[in-house]
Motif scaffolding. Structure first.
Motif, PDB file in Angstrom:
ATOM      1  N   ASP A  22       0.847  -1.203   0.000  1.00 40.91           N
ATOM      2  CA  ASP A  22       0.000   0.000   0.000  1.00 40.91           C
ATOM      3  C   ASP A  22       0.882   1.254   0.000  1.00 40.91           C
ATOM      4  N   LEU A  23       0.825   2.014  -1.109  1.00 40.61           N
ATOM      5  CA  LEU A  23       1.648   3.224  -1.257  1.00 40.61           C
ATOM      6  C   LEU A  23       0.810   4.493  -1.223  1.00 40.61           C
ATOM      7  N   ARG A  24      -0.435   4.400  -0.816  1.00 40.40           N
ATOM      8  CA  ARG A  24      -1.315   5.573  -0.837  1.00 40.40           C
ATOM      9  C   ARG A  24      -0.833   6.689   0.076  1.00 40.40           C
ATOM     10  N   ALA A  25      -0.134   6.331   1.138  1.00 43.45           N
ATOM     11  CA  ALA A  25       0.388   7.359   2.047  1.00 43.45           C
ATOM     12  C   ALA A  25       1.477   8.197   1.393  1.00 43.45           C
ATOM     13  N   TYR A  26       2.029   7.708   0.283  1.00 44.22           N
ATOM     14  CA  TYR A  26       3.100   8.413  -0.420  1.00 44.22           C
ATOM     15  C   TYR A  26       2.600   9.029  -1.731  1.00 44.22           C
ATOM     16  N   GLY A  27       1.295   9.145  -1.850  1.00 41.95           N
ATOM     17  CA  GLY A  27       0.723   9.755  -3.038  1.00 41.95           C
ATOM     18  C   GLY A  27       0.623   8.812  -4.225  1.00 41.95           C
ATOM     19  N   LYS A  28       0.747   7.513  -3.978  1.00 39.04           N
ATOM     20  CA  LYS A  28       0.633   6.530  -5.041  1.00 39.04           C
ATOM     21  C   LYS A  28      -0.529   5.592  -4.730  1.00 39.04           C
ATOM     22  N   GLY A  29      -0.670   4.565  -5.527  1.00 44.20           N
ATOM     23  CA  GLY A  29      -1.788   3.642  -5.322  1.00 44.20           C
ATOM     24  C   GLY A  29      -1.377   2.381  -4.583  1.00 44.20           C
ATOM     25  N   ARG A  30      -2.138   1.316  -4.801  1.00 44.35           N
ATOM     26  CA  ARG A  30      -1.834   0.014  -4.189  1.00 44.35           C
ATOM     27  C   ARG A  30      -1.330  -0.934  -5.272  1.00 44.35           C
ATOM     28  N   LEU A  31      -0.318  -1.758  -4.905  1.00 45.03           N
ATOM     29  CA  LEU A  31       0.255  -2.719  -5.836  1.00 45.03           C
ATOM     30  C   LEU A  31      -0.027  -4.132  -5.330  1.00 45.03           C
ATOM     31  N   PHE A  32      -0.386  -5.068  -6.229  1.00 39.34           N
ATOM     32  CA  PHE A  32      -0.753  -6.433  -5.866  1.00 39.34           C
ATOM     33  C   PHE A  32       0.223  -7.415  -6.516  1.00 39.34           C
ATOM     34  N   PHE A  33       0.562  -8.501  -5.791  1.00 38.21           N
ATOM     35  CA  PHE A  33       1.583  -9.446  -6.253  1.00 38.21           C
ATOM     36  C   PHE A  33       1.126 -10.884  -6.034  1.00 38.21           C
ATOM     37  N   LYS A  34       1.612 -11.736  -6.951  1.00 39.46           N
ATOM     38  CA  LYS A  34       1.275 -13.157  -6.827  1.00 39.46           C
ATOM     39  C   LYS A  34       2.114 -13.853  -5.764  1.00 39.46           C
ATOM     40  N   THR A  35       3.412 -13.406  -5.588  1.00 40.43           N
ATOM     41  CA  THR A  35       4.304 -14.062  -4.623  1.00 40.43           C
ATOM     42  C   THR A  35       4.870 -13.051  -3.637  1.00 40.43           C
ATOM     43  N   ARG A  36       5.301 -13.557  -2.517  1.00 42.52           N
ATOM     44  CA  ARG A  36       5.918 -12.713  -1.490  1.00 42.52           C
ATOM     45  C   ARG A  36       7.234 -12.131  -1.993  1.00 42.52           C
ATOM     46  N   ALA A  37       7.979 -12.907  -2.765  1.00 41.94           N
ATOM     47  CA  ALA A  37       9.274 -12.458  -3.272  1.00 41.94           C
ATOM     48  C   ALA A  37       9.102 -11.236  -4.176  1.00 41.94           C
ATOM     49  N   GLN A  38       8.075 -11.248  -5.050  1.00 37.79           N
ATOM     50  CA  GLN A  38       7.816 -10.102  -5.926  1.00 37.79           C
ATOM     51  C   GLN A  38       7.452  -8.869  -5.109  1.00 37.79           C
ATOM     52  N   ALA A  39       6.658  -9.063  -4.085  1.00 39.74           N
ATOM     53  CA  ALA A  39       6.232  -7.946  -3.241  1.00 39.74           C
ATOM     54  C   ALA A  39       7.411  -7.350  -2.479  1.00 39.74           C
ATOM     55  N   ASP A  40       8.282  -8.197  -1.945  1.00 35.02           N
ATOM     56  CA  ASP A  40       9.439  -7.706  -1.190  1.00 35.02           C
ATOM     57  C   ASP A  40      10.406  -6.947  -2.094  1.00 35.02           C
ATOM     58  N   ALA A  41      10.575  -7.425  -3.339  1.00 33.79           N
ATOM     59  CA  ALA A  41      11.476  -6.752  -4.277  1.00 33.79           C
ATOM     60  C   ALA A  41      10.952  -5.347  -4.605  1.00 33.79           C
ATOM     61  N   GLU A  42       9.646  -5.225  -4.814  1.00 31.92           N
ATOM     62  CA  GLU A  42       9.064  -3.910  -5.100  1.00 31.92           C
ATOM     63  C   GLU A  42       9.144  -3.002  -3.881  1.00 31.92           C
ATOM     64  N   ARG A  43       8.955  -3.582  -2.686  1.00 31.88           N
ATOM     65  CA  ARG A  43       9.063  -2.791  -1.450  1.00 31.88           C
ATOM     66  C   ARG A  43      10.461  -2.193  -1.332  1.00 31.88           C
ATOM     67  N   LEU A  44      11.488  -2.991  -1.645  1.00 30.76           N
ATOM     68  CA  LEU A  44      12.858  -2.503  -1.565  1.00 30.76           C
ATOM     69  C   LEU A  44      13.104  -1.392  -2.593  1.00 30.76           C
ATOM     70  N   ARG A  45      12.562  -1.566  -3.806  1.00 29.03           N
ATOM     71  CA  ARG A  45      12.741  -0.547  -4.849  1.00 29.03           C
ATOM     72  C   ARG A  45      12.067   0.767  -4.455  1.00 29.03           C
ATOM     73  N   GLN A  46      10.868   0.683  -3.919  1.00 28.91           N
ATOM     74  CA  GLN A  46      10.148   1.886  -3.504  1.00 28.91           C
ATOM     75  C   GLN A  46      10.850   2.579  -2.333  1.00 28.91           C
ATOM     76  N   ARG A  47      11.394   1.789  -1.431  1.00 28.12           N
ATOM     77  CA  ARG A  47      12.106   2.378  -0.289  1.00 28.12           C
ATOM     78  C   ARG A  47      13.345   3.128  -0.757  1.00 28.12           C
ATOM     79  N   THR A  48      14.082   2.546  -1.725  1.00 27.02           N
ATOM     80  CA  THR A  48      15.273   3.205  -2.272  1.00 27.02           C
ATOM     81  C   THR A  48      14.899   4.537  -2.932  1.00 27.02           C
ATOM     82  N   LEU A  49      13.788   4.513  -3.704  1.00 29.76           N
ATOM     83  CA  LEU A  49      13.334   5.746  -4.346  1.00 29.76           C
ATOM     84  C   LEU A  49      12.964   6.800  -3.322  1.00 29.76           C
ATOM     85  N   LEU A  50      12.262   6.409  -2.287  1.00 29.09           N
ATOM     86  CA  LEU A  50      11.849   7.363  -1.260  1.00 29.09           C
ATOM     87  C   LEU A  50      13.051   7.962  -0.537  1.00 29.09           C
TER      88      LEU A  50
END
Length: 370
Positions: A22-50
């Motif tokens: 859930d990225l709504r607190a950062y002015g973005k939307g919500r992202l959905f993933f089939k696996t935990r690994a995909q979700a964690d990778a995106e979380r790391l990418r978003q954290r780096t950007l922030l």
């Protein structure tokens, strides 16, 4: 206020996508993933950007941060973002960078093109005069750098009559239309300025009794202006064409008036048949030489107009009258358009059709010198 945290959470409302970021607190939307690994990778990418953006934000001065917040707030009123504004500005600067042609250079180019097209000397003189006034303020600027607002404000600030400003708008429009055709700009700014729509009203013409009174007063007070009035009313020449008309171009023997290309608005020669009633009006002046328009014509026309009881003079009213009564009498739009010097009968038919009654047209063409 507690700082939002990036966390991957289970999502129980989908059979295929079991995790959500859930990225709504950062002015973005919500992202959905089939696996935990995909979700964690995106979380790391978003954290780096922030974190990267946070470091950039920390480097902003207080003034820059204030400007950013103010701009963001103003754009929000129009449902626009900082990114939208930057894209618009960069596009403008890129167009200016590509186009090195100045307004003065463009004006010279247009004048040369019109000269080669065979336009009349009077038309070219008018373009040159109006271009010079526009170039006095914008001549050194790149064509692509001129904005809609600048042109609109320039036109409004001209210390001239509304009609003169309309004339300037038309001429400046010719300038930027040429730039559009050459690919120097994408859109003609004149077509985007606030231009009042002309009401669809019939042309101003003289009713038969008014014209009769006008010609009668001229015959009585200043007979030397009768020919110019008669030529306008019964041959349909423009006011400017009548001013350039010479008696050598009025051939009563062969029954026609020649409007030479150099004296016509369209720069095209045309021959106009002299109608029987016009021949009667002109016959007493058959031996005249020089200009059809006498010296002091303006003052004489004012006195004639007042003597005839006309409160004002209609610009090209005699020509409009000719078009209306001629079309009503002949029902031949192509023929009348040719006599008027129009390239197409479409405008004539849509403007002058059924403006006057047939019986009024019959009276009009029976007006003769008494």
């Amino acid at each position: 206020m507690k700082k939002p945290v990036l966390v991957v959470r289970p999502y129980n409302h989908s059979d295929t996508h079991e995790f959500i970021l859930d990225l709504r607190a950062y002015g973005k939307g919500r992202l959905f993933f089939k696996t935990r690994a995909q979700a964690d990778a995106e979380r790391l990418r978003q954290r780096t950007l922030l974190e990267r953006h946070s470091r950039d934000a920390i480097g902003l001065s207080q003034r820059e941060m204030s400007d950013f917040i103010t701009a963001k707030s103003k754009l929000a009123d129009y449902s626009e973002t900082i990114t939208d504004a930057v894209k618009f500005r960069v596009d403008y600067l890129e167009r200016v960078r590509r186009c090195k042609v100045t307004v003065s250079q463009l004006a010279d180019e247009v004048l040369e093109a019109k000269r080669r097209d065979g336009m009349s000397k009077d038309y070219l003189r008018d373009l040159r005069s109006r271009f010079a006034r526009f170039c006095a303020d914008f001549g050194n600027r790149p064509v692509a750098a001129i904005t809609v607002e600048e042109i609109d404000n320039w036109l409004r600030d001209l210390p001239l009559s509304p009609q003169s400003r309309v004339n300037y708008r038309s001429v400046v429009g010719v300038l930027f239309s040429h730039a559009t055709k050459r690919g120097l700009i994408d859109v003609n700014p004149i077509t985007r300025t606030a231009k009042p729509k002309k009401p669809n009203v019939p042309p101003e013409i003289f009713v038969v009794d008014e014209l009769h009174a006008l010609l009668e007063a001229a015959s009585r007070i200043h007979s030397d202006v009768v020919p110019m009035l008669a030529v306008g009313a019964f041959a349909g020449l423009r006011d400017a064409e009548i001013k350039r008309l010479d008696w050598s171009e009025v051939d009563l023997a062969r029954g026609h008036i020649e409007v030479k290309a150099a004296k016509a608005k369209s720069a095209r020669r045309r021959i106009i048949q002299i109608q029987p009633n016009l021949a009667e009006w002109l016959r007493p002046y058959a031996a005249m030489k020089g200009s059809v328009v006498p010296e002091g014509a303006r003052g004489k026309l004012d006195r004639v107009r007042k003597a005839a009881g006309l409160t004002r003079w209609r610009n090209n009213g005699l020509r409009h009258s000719f078009a209306s009564y001629r079309l009503a009498a002949t029902h031949d739009a192509p023929r009348v358009a040719s006599e008027l010097g129009h390239t197409s009968p479409q405008m004539l038919y849509s403007t002058y059709r059924e403006v006057v009654l047939p019986e009024e047209a019959e009276r009009y063409w029976q007006l003769v010198q008494m």
